[in-house]
Design a protein around this motif. Structure first.
Motif, PDB file in Angstrom:
ATOM      1  N   ASP A  83      13.365 -13.098   6.061  1.00 44.48           N
ATOM      2  CA  ASP A  83      14.548 -13.342   5.488  1.00 44.48           C
ATOM      3  C   ASP A  83      15.724 -13.138   6.289  1.00 44.48           C
ATOM      4  N   VAL A  84      15.677 -11.956   6.847  1.00 40.56           N
ATOM      5  CA  VAL A  84      16.634 -11.543   7.972  1.00 40.56           C
ATOM      6  C   VAL A  84      16.752 -12.882   9.235  1.00 40.56           C
ATOM      7  N   ALA A  85      15.409 -13.348   9.485  1.00 39.95           N
ATOM      8  CA  ALA A  85      15.679 -14.046  10.728  1.00 39.95           C
ATOM      9  C   ALA A  85      15.936 -15.426  10.113  1.00 39.95           C
ATOM     10  N   ASP A  86      15.547 -15.844   9.065  1.00 36.35           N
ATOM     11  CA  ASP A  86      16.082 -17.068   8.365  1.00 36.35           C
ATOM     12  C   ASP A  86      17.826 -17.095   8.028  1.00 36.35           C
ATOM     13  N   ARG A  87      18.383 -15.667   7.930  1.00 38.67           N
ATOM     14  CA  ARG A  87      19.687 -15.803   7.576  1.00 38.67           C
ATOM     15  C   ARG A  87      20.376 -15.885   8.872  1.00 38.67           C
ATOM     16  N   LEU A  88      19.941 -15.269   9.978  1.00 40.19           N
ATOM     17  CA  LEU A  88      20.479 -15.005  11.333  1.00 40.19           C
ATOM     18  C   LEU A  88      20.030 -16.151  12.255  1.00 40.19           C
ATOM     19  N   PHE A  89      19.232 -16.976  11.796  1.00 40.38           N
ATOM     20  CA  PHE A  89      18.613 -18.158  12.882  1.00 40.38           C
ATOM     21  C   PHE A  89      18.105 -17.599  13.969  1.00 40.38           C
ATOM     22  N   LEU A  90      17.186 -16.516  13.553  1.00 35.47           N
ATOM     23  CA  LEU A  90      16.399 -15.840  14.550  1.00 35.47           C
ATOM     24  C   LEU A  90      14.998 -16.018  14.268  1.00 35.47           C
ATOM     25  N   SER A  91      13.778 -15.804  15.214  1.00 35.27           N
ATOM     26  CA  SER A  91      12.624 -15.806  14.988  1.00 35.27           C
ATOM     27  C   SER A  91      12.270 -14.333  14.376  1.00 35.27           C
ATOM     28  N   PRO A  92      11.156 -14.094  13.635  1.00 38.31           N
ATOM     29  CA  PRO A  92      10.669 -12.778  12.888  1.00 38.31           C
ATOM     30  C   PRO A  92      10.672 -11.824  14.189  1.00 38.31           C
ATOM     31  N   THR A  93       9.894 -12.503  15.379  1.00 43.12           N
ATOM     32  CA  THR A  93       9.582 -11.573  16.263  1.00 43.12           C
ATOM     33  C   THR A  93      10.948 -10.979  16.998  1.00 43.12           C
ATOM     34  N   THR A  94      11.908 -11.894  17.186  1.00 41.57           N
ATOM     35  CA  THR A  94      13.345 -11.291  17.710  1.00 41.57           C
ATOM     36  C   THR A  94      13.883 -10.332  16.788  1.00 41.57           C
ATOM     37  N   VAL A  95      13.690 -10.405  15.520  1.00 44.08           N
ATOM     38  CA  VAL A  95      14.300  -9.288  14.698  1.00 44.08           C
ATOM     39  C   VAL A  95      13.573  -7.929  14.893  1.00 44.08           C
ATOM     40  N   ARG A  96      12.195  -8.207  14.989  1.00 38.87           N
ATOM     41  CA  ARG A  96      11.357  -6.870  15.374  1.00 38.87           C
ATOM     42  C   ARG A  96      11.733  -6.274  16.519  1.00 38.87           C
ATOM     43  N   VAL A  97      12.123  -7.045  17.626  1.00 36.82           N
ATOM     44  CA  VAL A  97      12.462  -6.337  18.713  1.00 36.82           C
ATOM     45  C   VAL A  97      13.878  -5.725  18.475  1.00 36.82           C
ATOM     46  N   HIS A  98      14.679  -6.335  17.896  1.00 35.08           N
ATOM     47  CA  HIS A  98      16.159  -5.726  17.605  1.00 35.08           C
ATOM     48  C   HIS A  98      15.857  -4.209  16.796  1.00 35.08           C
ATOM     49  N   VAL A  99      14.785  -4.480  15.841  1.00 35.17           N
ATOM     50  CA  VAL A  99      14.743  -3.052  15.048  1.00 35.17           C
ATOM     51  C   VAL A  99      14.030  -2.145  16.210  1.00 35.17           C
ATOM     52  N   SER A 100      13.098  -2.339  17.043  1.00 33.84           N
ATOM     53  CA  SER A 100      12.524  -1.549  17.886  1.00 33.84           C
ATOM     54  C   SER A 100      13.701  -0.954  18.803  1.00 33.84           C
ATOM     55  N   THR A 101      14.596  -1.741  19.544  1.00 34.69           N
ATOM     56  CA  THR A 101      15.461  -1.289  20.422  1.00 34.69           C
ATOM     57  C   THR A 101      16.588  -0.372  19.374  1.00 34.69           C
ATOM     58  N   VAL A 102      16.648  -0.679  18.254  1.00 31.69           N
ATOM     59  CA  VAL A 102      17.534   0.501  17.425  1.00 31.69           C
ATOM     60  C   VAL A 102      16.934   1.645  17.066  1.00 31.69           C
ATOM     61  N   LEU A 103      15.557   1.695  16.990  1.00 30.60           N
ATOM     62  CA  LEU A 103      14.911   3.017  16.804  1.00 30.60           C
ATOM     63  C   LEU A 103      14.970   3.761  17.974  1.00 30.60           C
ATOM     64  N   LYS A 104      14.820   3.063  19.017  1.00 28.27           N
ATOM     65  CA  LYS A 104      14.868   3.715  20.518  1.00 28.27           C
ATOM     66  C   LYS A 104      16.246   4.283  20.601  1.00 28.27           C
ATOM     67  N   LYS A 105      17.182   3.566  20.554  1.00 23.30           N
ATOM     68  CA  LYS A 105      18.627   4.089  20.729  1.00 23.30           C
ATOM     69  C   LYS A 105      18.989   5.149  19.871  1.00 23.30           C
ATOM     70  N   LEU A 106      18.386   5.238  18.589  1.00 18.47           N
ATOM     71  CA  LEU A 106      19.142   6.258  17.704  1.00 18.47           C
ATOM     72  C   LEU A 106      17.768   7.443  17.631  1.00 18.47           C
ATOM     73  N   ARG A 107      16.933   7.401  18.533  1.00 20.24           N
ATOM     74  CA  ARG A 107      15.702   8.318  18.667  1.00 20.24           C
ATOM     75  C   ARG A 107      15.176   8.593  17.272  1.00 20.24           C
TER      76      ARG A 107
END
Length: 211
Positions: free
Chosen positions: A173-197
């Motif tokens: 649903d996030v992917a549809d809302r932001l016109f991204l692929s689900p894979t890109t959404v997961r990459v963003h989440v992974s990056t956030v988790l790394k940034k926030l440790r």
């Protein structure tokens, strides 16, 4: 010069009212539709100056806006809607809309608003201007909490992804809302988790809320 318009809205009576207002203000309505698919097909067929779209018609006016902007970048897309929801406003702008007008606006000004868009200016209902300014003045402001040091570490797109996930939307649903692929959404989440440790989304949400 006459402004050529294709319009799409699933309420036939409202379409007739809008057509009348447009035609009284120097516009020609080339075609009308009632869905997102209609909007894309009719805009592709007629190549108007402006595609005037409702947001909550069948198939999603935002999806139609994104597709028209991609296929026919020379056509200006303007949303005409009852929605004052921030998500709808910003999703429409991200999809390529050059204007966002409310249906309770003075219909006699509609033609002028479309001409302003064609002249290179945006068209935004006055009551929504403050929301746009606020978004750009405070890009890390939380809708589900106050600004936090953790939030300041994220990019604007990472922030959007986490904000929507925190509202309970699924990855697709996030992917549809932001016109991204689900894979890109997961990459963003992974990056956030790394940034926030942190190891998981819930931990990230707590940090971003300042819990």
């Amino acid at each position: 010069m006459t402004t050529r318009v294709v319009m799409a809205d699933d309420h036939a009576r409202l379409r007739a009212h809008i057509r009348q207002a447009l035609e009284a203000n120097g516009c020609e309505v080339l075609a009308e539709g009632a869905s997102a698919d209609d909007a894309v097909a009719l805009t592709t067929e007629h190549r108007p100056d402006v595609a005037l779209l409702d947001i909550h018609m069948p198939g999603s006016g935002i999806r139609a806006a994104a597709e028209i902007s991609r296929l026919l970048p020379e056509v200006a897309v303007v949303m005409l809607t009852q929605s004052v929801e921030e998500d709808d406003l910003f999703d429409a702008l991200r999809a390529g809309a050059s204007g966002y007008l409310l249906k309770d606006s003075d219909p006699t000004t509609l033609g002028d608003s479309l001409r302003q868009v064609l002249a290179g200016n945006g068209a935004l209902s006055p009551k929504l201007v403050a929301r746009v300014l606020d978004e750009f003045r405070a890009p890390t402001k939380r809708r589900f909490g106050r600004t936090t040091p953790a939030a300041a570490r994220l990019s604007a797109r990472e922030w959007e992804v986490m904000q929507l996930l925190a509202q309970g939307l699924a990855t697709e649903d996030v992917a549809d809302r932001l016109f991204l692929s689900p894979t890109t959404v997961r990459v963003h989440v992974s990056t956030v988790l790394k940034k926030l440790r942190v190891k998981d989304r819930e931990s990230a949400f707590r940090l971003l809320r300042g819990d």
